[in-house]
Design a protein around this motif. Structure first.
Motif, PDB file in Angstrom:
ATOM      1  N   ASN A   1      11.479   4.981   4.437  1.00  8.41           N
ATOM      2  CA  ASN A   1      10.252   4.693   3.494  1.00  8.41           C
ATOM      3  C   ASN A   1      11.099   4.366   1.630  1.00  8.41           C
ATOM      4  O   ASN A   1      12.148   4.762   1.190  1.00  8.41           O
ATOM      5  CB  ASN A   1      10.061   7.064   2.852  1.00  8.41           C
ATOM      6  CG  ASN A   1       9.593   6.732   1.550  1.00  8.41           C
ATOM      7  OD1 ASN A   1       8.486   5.858   0.796  1.00  8.41           O
ATOM      8  ND2 ASN A   1       9.798   8.463   0.401  1.00  8.41           N
ATOM      9  N   VAL A   2      10.744   2.689   1.649  1.00  5.46           N
ATOM     10  CA  VAL A   2      10.942   2.554   0.264  1.00  5.46           C
ATOM     11  C   VAL A   2      10.043   2.146  -0.862  1.00  5.46           C
ATOM     12  O   VAL A   2       9.790   1.281  -1.563  1.00  5.46           O
ATOM     13  CB  VAL A   2      11.840   1.685   0.246  1.00  5.46           C
ATOM     14  CG1 VAL A   2      13.330   1.574   1.479  1.00  5.46           C
ATOM     15  CG2 VAL A   2      10.903  -0.299   1.520  1.00  5.46           C
ATOM     16  N   ASN A   3       8.653   2.633  -0.804  1.00  6.61           N
ATOM     17  CA  ASN A   3       7.825   2.447  -1.155  1.00  6.61           C
ATOM     18  C   ASN A   3       7.285   2.973  -2.268  1.00  6.61           C
ATOM     19  O   ASN A   3       7.113   4.948  -2.764  1.00  6.61           O
ATOM     20  CB  ASN A   3       6.760   2.918  -0.161  1.00  6.61           C
ATOM     21  CG  ASN A   3       5.120   3.250  -0.122  1.00  6.61           C
ATOM     22  OD1 ASN A   3       4.950   2.662  -1.655  1.00  6.61           O
ATOM     23  ND2 ASN A   3       4.209   2.481   0.519  1.00  6.61           N
ATOM     24  N   HIS A   4       7.675   2.843  -3.569  1.00  8.37           N
ATOM     25  CA  HIS A   4       8.205   3.840  -4.751  1.00  8.37           C
ATOM     26  C   HIS A   4       5.818   4.187  -4.896  1.00  8.37           C
ATOM     27  O   HIS A   4       5.844   4.915  -6.233  1.00  8.37           O
ATOM     28  CB  HIS A   4       8.490   2.677  -6.196  1.00  8.37           C
ATOM     29  CG  HIS A   4       7.220   1.493  -6.098  1.00  8.37           C
ATOM     30  ND1 HIS A   4       6.058   1.212  -6.708  1.00  8.37           N
ATOM     31  CD2 HIS A   4       7.774   0.010  -5.742  1.00  8.37           C
ATOM     32  CE1 HIS A   4       5.525   0.425  -7.379  1.00  8.37           C
ATOM     33  NE2 HIS A   4       6.594  -0.730  -6.570  1.00  8.37           N
ATOM     34  N   ARG A   5       5.068   3.503  -4.540  1.00  8.12           N
ATOM     35  CA  ARG A   5       4.072   3.829  -4.669  1.00  8.12           C
ATOM     36  C   ARG A   5       3.131   5.066  -4.064  1.00  8.12           C
ATOM     37  O   ARG A   5       2.426   5.913  -4.611  1.00  8.12           O
ATOM     38  CB  ARG A   5       2.639   2.875  -4.049  1.00  8.12           C
ATOM     39  CG  ARG A   5       2.863   2.068  -5.175  1.00  8.12           C
ATOM     40  CD  ARG A   5       1.644   0.984  -5.206  1.00  8.12           C
ATOM     41  NE  ARG A   5       1.361   0.059  -6.291  1.00  8.12           N
ATOM     42  CZ  ARG A   5       2.009  -1.758  -5.891  1.00  8.12           C
ATOM     43  NH1 ARG A   5       2.240  -1.599  -5.005  1.00  8.12           N
ATOM     44  NH2 ARG A   5       2.292  -2.381  -7.338  1.00  8.12           N
TER      45      ARG A   5
ATOM     46  N   ASP B   1       0.620  11.587   0.132  1.00 10.37           N
ATOM     47  CA  ASP B   1       0.567  11.058   1.524  1.00 10.37           C
ATOM     48  C   ASP B   1       0.891  11.412   2.824  1.00 10.37           C
ATOM     49  O   ASP B   1       0.526  11.219   3.889  1.00 10.37           O
ATOM     50  CB  ASP B   1       1.531   9.795   0.854  1.00 10.37           C
ATOM     51  CG  ASP B   1       0.065   8.757  -0.238  1.00 10.37           C
ATOM     52  OD1 ASP B   1      -0.923   9.470  -0.174  1.00 10.37           O
ATOM     53  OD2 ASP B   1       1.193   8.244  -0.955  1.00 10.37           O
ATOM     54  N   PHE B   2       1.919  12.374   2.829  1.00  7.09           N
ATOM     55  CA  PHE B   2       3.156  12.390   3.744  1.00  7.09           C
ATOM     56  C   PHE B   2       1.968  13.778   4.431  1.00  7.09           C
ATOM     57  O   PHE B   2       2.164  13.647   5.646  1.00  7.09           O
ATOM     58  CB  PHE B   2       4.657  13.094   3.469  1.00  7.09           C
ATOM     59  CG  PHE B   2       4.794  11.816   2.942  1.00  7.09           C
ATOM     60  CD1 PHE B   2       5.777  10.827   3.932  1.00  7.09           C
ATOM     61  CD2 PHE B   2       5.335  11.623   2.150  1.00  7.09           C
ATOM     62  CE1 PHE B   2       6.167   9.426   3.707  1.00  7.09           C
ATOM     63  CE2 PHE B   2       5.737  10.278   1.243  1.00  7.09           C
ATOM     64  CZ  PHE B   2       5.967   9.658   1.749  1.00  7.09           C
ATOM     65  N   ASP B   3       1.265  14.079   3.845  1.00 10.50           N
ATOM     66  CA  ASP B   3       0.274  15.682   4.377  1.00 10.50           C
ATOM     67  C   ASP B   3      -0.671  14.673   5.391  1.00 10.50           C
ATOM     68  O   ASP B   3      -0.707  15.539   5.914  1.00 10.50           O
ATOM     69  CB  ASP B   3      -0.557  16.416   3.033  1.00 10.50           C
ATOM     70  CG  ASP B   3       1.166  17.166   2.382  1.00 10.50           C
ATOM     71  OD1 ASP B   3       1.875  17.956   3.396  1.00 10.50           O
ATOM     72  OD2 ASP B   3       1.308  17.011   1.512  1.00 10.50           O
TER      73      ASP B   3
ATOM     74  N   ALA C   1      -2.634   4.848   8.069  1.00 12.66           N
ATOM     75  CA  ALA C   1      -0.945   4.779   7.790  1.00 12.66           C
ATOM     76  C   ALA C   1      -0.706   3.245   8.179  1.00 12.66           C
ATOM     77  O   ALA C   1      -0.783   3.234   9.872  1.00 12.66           O
ATOM     78  CB  ALA C   1      -0.234   5.861   7.517  1.00 12.66           C
ATOM     79  N   VAL C   2       0.326   2.445   7.889  1.00  7.36           N
ATOM     80  CA  VAL C   2       1.384   1.521   8.760  1.00  7.36           C
ATOM     81  C   VAL C   2       2.547   2.683   8.800  1.00  7.36           C
ATOM     82  O   VAL C   2       3.647   2.787   7.420  1.00  7.36           O
ATOM     83  CB  VAL C   2       1.703   0.627   8.204  1.00  7.36           C
ATOM     84  CG1 VAL C   2       1.815  -0.210   9.273  1.00  7.36           C
ATOM     85  CG2 VAL C   2       0.100   0.349   8.115  1.00  7.36           C
ATOM     86  N   ILE C   3       3.108   2.927   9.851  1.00  7.11           N
ATOM     87  CA  ILE C   3       4.089   2.969  10.338  1.00  7.11           C
ATOM     88  C   ILE C   3       5.272   2.219  11.951  1.00  7.11           C
ATOM     89  O   ILE C   3       4.701   1.672  12.426  1.00  7.11           O
ATOM     90  CB  ILE C   3       4.604   4.544  11.113  1.00  7.11           C
ATOM     91  CG1 ILE C   3       3.917   5.318  12.087  1.00  7.11           C
ATOM     92  CG2 ILE C   3       3.802   5.378   9.395  1.00  7.11           C
ATOM     93  CD1 ILE C   3       4.249   6.549  12.537  1.00  7.11           C
TER      94      ILE C   3
ATOM     95  N   HIS D   1       0.792  -1.351   0.126  1.00  7.36           N
ATOM     96  CA  HIS D   1      -0.023  -0.215  -0.118  1.00  7.36           C
ATOM     97  C   HIS D   1       1.172   1.144  -0.135  1.00  7.36           C
ATOM     98  O   HIS D   1       1.813   1.413   0.503  1.00  7.36           O
ATOM     99  CB  HIS D   1      -0.482  -0.467   1.185  1.00  7.36           C
ATOM    100  CG  HIS D   1      -1.951   1.116   1.187  1.00  7.36           C
ATOM    101  ND1 HIS D   1      -1.924   1.948   1.565  1.00  7.36           N
ATOM    102  CD2 HIS D   1      -3.126   0.883   0.991  1.00  7.36           C
ATOM    103  CE1 HIS D   1      -2.923   2.982   1.349  1.00  7.36           C
ATOM    104  NE2 HIS D   1      -4.142   1.817   1.158  1.00  7.36           N
ATOM    105  N   PRO D   2       0.284   2.462  -0.735  1.00 10.93           N
ATOM    106  CA  PRO D   2       0.895   4.187  -0.408  1.00 10.93           C
ATOM    107  C   PRO D   2       1.242   4.577   0.359  1.00 10.93           C
ATOM    108  O   PRO D   2       2.328   4.931   0.583  1.00 10.93           O
ATOM    109  CB  PRO D   2       0.372   4.972  -2.215  1.00 10.93           C
ATOM    110  CG  PRO D   2      -0.927   3.695  -1.837  1.00 10.93           C
ATOM    111  CD  PRO D   2      -1.036   2.131  -1.657  1.00 10.93           C
TER     112      PRO D   2
END
Ligand SMILES: *Cc1c(COP(=O)(O)O)cnc(C)c1O
Length: 486
Positions: free
Chosen positions: A457-461, A466-468, A440-442, A81-82
């Protein structure tokens, strides 16, 4: 009809379901943003699976797939998931569904033999060497992940010590103690590797770090001198490119100087961080990467391939071979025929039979090209810098553990009126509610005994917004979490 085989009774039926599953799985990735990121497996699903009896007779494949759709797909881990930034987990790529299909279809064992997949394995190792500017005399091997790669690195250090004395006679005949050096931030698999190869976890010196969590090279050298004075054997320094907590990058130049000065094997754990080498601003910082005797990294982290693929490169092919070679007569090499051609890969690795994993790398690199792969890595780095700035803009409610140096950020909610144990509990609650509410999952990191929220962050999606969204979600959860905890 003859049916004493594992082939289908009706090949056309199988094709039909195969095509359905294939398109479903492509859509599973295509539409992932619209789905919940994570939900806990329901009690009924858990009990259905755990009460299943060992199947004695056959079941229809369509029924099995229906069960997968109902009981498994909705309860996926979330890392495709992004908005997943927990631990360091690959997002996966749609085209590697095709690669995995071809790998299973060919079912080639790439331990030995003169066949197509062996040439691709060799090619991919050479491409990886080229990516990291490793010398022509170098070599490497694909393994299941960095834990095994680190194990191979430490084992090679041990087995190249004085004409393979330990390899042949065992660690007990050494009469002296090997010592491994790394920082306090080192991944636990390095301790496990030291345990497995008979060095012992207590003989891994965890050297202090500076305020940005890089190994203190002066302290490292002092420790080496003091160990030498006690007649211990400094065997290996494990440097980090991207520590698991904060993404710290050790000063590889100075580690390589120290390793040279004392003739110690230098191994680098670059599980996710090594690929920052593809990005200009990191290239000079990591310029000594190819001075390492061995370098580990995962392809199932920043390169986004499906799980089960990591690698280790060695500066010297002979040393790699020296650490692993065996000559069983049931695997004799011939001048012609299937058992000709390549020096078997099992002479370069712990494993014997291996799947044709190289195809996943080969296909992705050809399909996207190194430029696209690098620009995704750059985007991930930029997005974490962006999030860092959002957090720095709110100094009244957030604090960073340290400035961002790679793709990892650790920060926490703060309130000067609250005690540390309360802050720990509130921050932990925020992480859990983000997951259970599906925002989100952190994950987290404990830094100086304080609980920090952590993103890798290795998420290409992921996209910028998404960070906002993440920060907004965290801010809205703060009051609720305070109420629950206080
Ligand atoms: C993930 C990780 C490992 C372990 O790698 P696996 O692929 O999970 O075996 C080792 N070191 C670091 C720094 C990591 O991030």
């Amino acid at each position: 009809m003859e049916n004493n085989t594992l082939d289908p009774q009706d090949w056309d039926d199988l094709k039909e379901i195969g095509i359905k599953v294939f398109t479903d799985m492509i859509d599973f990735q295509k539409n992932v943003r619209e789905r919940e990121i994570w939900k806990e497996p329901s009690m009924s699903v858990r009990s259905i699976i755990s009460n299943e009896k060992l199947p004695i007779g056959p079941q229809d494949l369509n029924e099995i797939y229906d069960q997968i759709k109902t009981n498994l797909l909705p309860y996926n881990k979330g890392n495709i998931h992004p908005k997943f930034w927990s631990w360091v987990q690959s997002t996966g790529t749609p085209s590697s569904i095709i690669a995995e299909m071809i790998i299973a279809g060919m079912n080639a064992d790439v331990a030995t033999g003169n066949h197509g997949p062996m040439y691709v394995e060799e090619k991919v190792i050479n491409w990886l060497k080229e990516i990291f500017d490793f010398p022509k005399d170098g070599h490497g091997v694909l393994v299941s992940g960095t834990s095994v790669a680190n194990l191979c690195g430490l084992l090679a250090a041990r087995n190249n010590y004085e004409d393979s004395i330990v390899r042949n006679n065992g660690i007990f005949n050494l009469n002296k103690q090997f010592i491994v050096y790394s920082s306090t931030e080192t991944h636990s698999c390095v301790l496990k590797a030291a345990d497995i190869i008979g060095i012992g976890k207590n003989n891994v010196r965890l050297i202090n770090v500076n305020s940005t969590f890089q190994i203190n090279s002066v302290a490292l050298e002092e420790q080496i001198k003091s160990d030498l004075a006690q007649d211990l054997i400094p065997l290996c320094i494990v440097g980090n490119i991207g520590t698991v907590n904060t993404g710290a990058i050790d000063d590889i130049d100075s580690l390589s100087e120290i390793a040279n000065r004392y003739k110690i094997w230098l191994h680098i754990d670059g599980a996710f961080g090594a690929f920052a080498y593809l990005v200009d601003e990191y290239r000079s910082k990591l310029r000594s990467i190819n001075k390492a005797d061995s370098l580990s990294f995962d392809l199932h982290k920043w390169i986004s391939l499906p799980f089960g693929i990591g690698a280790i490169l060695f500066k010297d092919k002979n040393k790699q071979r020296n650490a692993f070679v065996e000559h069983p007569n049931y695997l004799e090499q011939n001048d012609e025929g299937l058992a000709s051609g390549f020096d078997p890969i099992f002479n370069y690795s712990i494993e014997m039979s291996r799947s044709f994993k190289a195809l996943k790398i080969w296909m992705l690199m050809k399909e996207k090209g190194i430029n696209q792969i690098s620009s995704v890595i750059k985007k991930n780095l930029d997005d974490i810098k962006y999030l860092e700035q959002l957090i720095l803009n709110k100094p009244d409610i957030f604090e960073l553990a340290c400035p961002v140096t790679l793709n990892v950020i650790c920060f926490r909610f703060i309130d000067p009126k609250l005690q540390e144990n309360m802050l720990n509990a509130i921050n932990k609650k925020i992480v859990i509610l983000l997951q259970t509410r599906g925002y989100a999952v952190i994950s987290n990191a404990y830094i100086n005994k304080k609980y920090y929220m952590r993103l890798a962050n290795v998420n290409h999606r992921s996209i910028r917004s998404d960070f906002d969204d993440l920060l907004k979600a965290i801010i809205t959860l703060i009051e609720e979490c305070k109420k629950q905890i206080l």
